[in-house]
Design a protein around this motif. Sequence first.
Motif, short mmCIF file in Angstrom:
data_model
loop_
_atom_site.label_atom_id
_atom_site.label_comp_id
_atom_site.label_asym_id
_atom_site.label_seq_id
_atom_site.Cartn_x
_atom_site.Cartn_y
_atom_site.Cartn_z
N TYR A 61 57.78 52.69 57.69
CA TYR A 61 57.74 52.31 56.29
C TYR A 61 59.18 52.22 55.78
CZ TYR A 61 52.95 54.15 56.67
OH TYR A 61 51.66 54.40 57.06
N SER A 62 59.45 51.27 54.94
CA SER A 62 60.78 51.17 54.34
C SER A 62 60.75 50.27 53.12
CB SER A 62 61.80 50.63 55.35
OG SER A 62 63.10 50.62 54.77
N ASN A 63 61.72 50.47 52.25
CA ASN A 63 61.92 49.55 51.13
C ASN A 63 62.75 48.34 51.57
OD1 ASN A 63 64.17 51.50 51.35
ND2 ASN A 63 65.08 50.26 49.73
N ASN A 64 63.52 48.51 52.67
CA ASN A 64 64.45 47.46 53.08
C ASN A 64 64.69 47.55 54.59
OD1 ASN A 64 66.67 45.74 53.52
ND2 ASN A 64 67.51 46.15 51.48
N PHE A 65 63.95 46.75 55.35
CA PHE A 65 64.09 46.78 56.81
C PHE A 65 65.40 46.13 57.28
CE2 PHE A 65 59.40 47.44 56.81
CZ PHE A 65 59.38 48.59 57.58
N GLU A 66 65.89 45.16 56.53
CA GLU A 66 67.16 44.52 56.91
C GLU A 66 68.31 45.51 56.82
OE1 GLU A 66 67.56 41.52 58.34
OE2 GLU A 66 65.36 41.63 58.33
N TRP A 67 68.35 46.29 55.76
CA TRP A 67 69.38 47.34 55.62
C TRP A 67 69.24 48.35 56.75
CZ3 TRP A 67 72.53 48.11 50.93
CH2 TRP A 67 73.34 49.26 51.00
N SER A 68 68.00 48.66 57.12
CA SER A 68 67.74 49.66 58.15
C SER A 68 68.21 49.23 59.53
CB SER A 68 66.24 49.97 58.21
OG SER A 68 65.79 50.50 57.00
N LYS A 69 68.47 47.92 59.70
CA LYS A 69 68.97 47.41 60.98
C LYS A 69 70.50 47.41 61.03
CE LYS A 69 65.02 44.26 61.50
NZ LYS A 69 64.61 42.84 61.45
N LYS A 70 71.14 47.54 59.86
CA LYS A 70 72.61 47.49 59.80
C LYS A 70 73.24 48.78 60.33
CE LYS A 70 72.83 44.73 55.53
NZ LYS A 70 73.31 44.78 54.12
N GLY A 71 74.47 48.64 60.81
CA GLY A 71 75.20 49.80 61.29
C GLY A 71 76.15 50.34 60.25
N PHE A 72 76.25 51.66 60.17
CA PHE A 72 77.15 52.34 59.25
C PHE A 72 77.82 53.50 59.98
CE2 PHE A 72 73.54 50.63 56.96
CZ PHE A 72 74.11 49.94 55.90
N LEU A 73 78.95 53.96 59.48
CA LEU A 73 79.57 55.16 60.04
C LEU A 73 78.55 56.30 60.01
CD1 LEU A 73 83.09 54.94 58.38
CD2 LEU A 73 82.70 55.09 60.85
N PRO A 74 78.40 57.04 61.11
CA PRO A 74 77.41 58.11 61.12
C PRO A 74 77.78 59.31 60.25
CG PRO A 74 78.66 58.13 63.15
CD PRO A 74 79.07 56.89 62.41
N ALA A 75 79.07 59.44 59.93
CA ALA A 75 79.56 60.58 59.15
C ALA A 75 79.04 61.88 59.79
CB ALA A 75 79.17 60.44 57.69
N SER A 76 78.61 62.84 58.97
CA SER A 76 78.24 64.14 59.53
C SER A 76 76.90 64.18 60.25
CB SER A 76 78.28 65.22 58.45
OG SER A 76 79.62 65.56 58.16
#
Length: 275
Positions: A61-76
């Motif tokens: 489930y998600s509000n935004n599957f396209e955002w969920s496929k993007k890569g971001f810095l993992p941070a902590s």
Amino acid sequence: MNKLITMVFILMVSISCKTKTKQDQVKETVFEKRSDLQLILDSAQLDGAILIYDQEKDTYYSNNFEWSKKGFLPASTFKIPNSIIALETGVVKNDSTLMKWDGIERNFKIWNQDLIFKKAFQYSCVPCYQEVARKIGVDQMKSYLKKLKYDGMVFDSASIDTFWLVGASSISPFSEIDFLKRLYGSKLPIQKRTEAIIKKMMLIETKDQYKLSGKTGWASNGDDNNGWFVGFLELSDNTIFFATNIEPTESFDMKNFPKARKAVTMKVLNTLNYL
């Protein structure tokens, strides 16, 4: 002879039909976009995605599957694999290993003290884990990340202690959940002892209805802020995995950002009737 050939043919057709019927019964993973989840982020004045995986239903489930496929810095959130590698290599012996304070005063006062490894994880002590990464070293870090299939990390000797906070490293919410599913399901090529310690360190709260485990993260570069909350919710008959990645809108009050990551995730879990 003709009768024998006919019987063999009928038998083969029968087996083929049964196999096909069985294959047809295999369910495909479901991806359900939910506008009510988007409303939760909108009301909180946040951009981003909250990705939920229901293990029993094999449904995302998600509000935004396209955002969920993007890569971001993992941070902590990278403290999860970093801790695993530290334990597997012996850089850290257990969750009670003492992390000595280096004496440098930092803005987060809670870091300005000696901390056992478990507390360093829970307090998200950046300098503690930078020291851990330096001790692991580039070669071992790369080798273990490949072994864990934790892809997308970019670093060398100059960035071994910062690559999860700044630079070109990236991981998507989908990849975060994939990694957590393998950790939870004992599918990572690590010692059972390591797995048990990590799960113990990740535990946030235990209630009658559930156990919540996870890790937050926050990558900040000037006015750019990206926040994470990843983990899993253990119910009596199911396990729910989540990966929240959010960014503040212009009208967002940044003093609320540390709590917002968990808050919106819990609202979504409640909306989906898991809480």
